[in-house]
Design a protein around this motif. Sequence first.
Motif: not given
Length: 226
Positions: A52-57, A64-67, A75-79, A188-192
């Motif tokens: 329903r919204g976005l997640y923090r890393t 910034t992160v949606p599921v 799926f999701w793309k995060a740190d 890692v800070p991103s790219g997973v």
Amino acid sequence: MAGAAALLAPAALHSGPATATESRPPAAAARADGVTAAQLLAKVRDCTRISRGLYRTDQGKAPTVPVCGTTGAVFWKADMDIDCDGRPGTYCNARTDPHFSASTAFAQSDGRPLSSEQLPFIVVPAPSTLWDYRASGVRGGSVAAVIHGDRVQYAVVGDTGPAGIIGEASYATAKGLGIDPHPQRGGVPSGVTYIVFKNSRVSPIEDRAAAEAAGERLARAFTGGD
């Protein structure tokens, strides 16, 4: 409960060396007959948001992160922050991780907590109005494919974390991807990319070989390989 490292800003994850000596392991070579990272990533290029919204890393960062959802998976793309919780070992214990917790949300078949050092697992956010993983066919022991660069590590859902934060996996998951698994300075800070296959389950949850076999089978079906 997920490790508190996920709650900290990145600068706080570099608070000191580990008590035990540890080096970054080389990533295991990809199997020649396995589903590739590129094949999996091609199937999650576009996001149909189910949260329903976005997640923090990390705590304090902008959400910034949606599921996302697709046929057969979420799926999701995060740190990647390192979850070192569960049964203590050489690298995951109260000395190496000041936020260490000797419990995990899901237990192995003998009732003991999971071992972050031995079992590749991922952390899902605790159910909330943002997203309830259970409504998406996800539960403890669900099979996941975790992708970083050209590496794929199959894992299970093994722990839950803060309701508003996403992007965390066990020491063993990071190690399998060639990511520094240190509980404080690793990750890692991103790219997973995290792909969880709906209505899948490994039993017993601690059976790493079964998770690898199920992950490969589900990944083949997901990418159209079957």
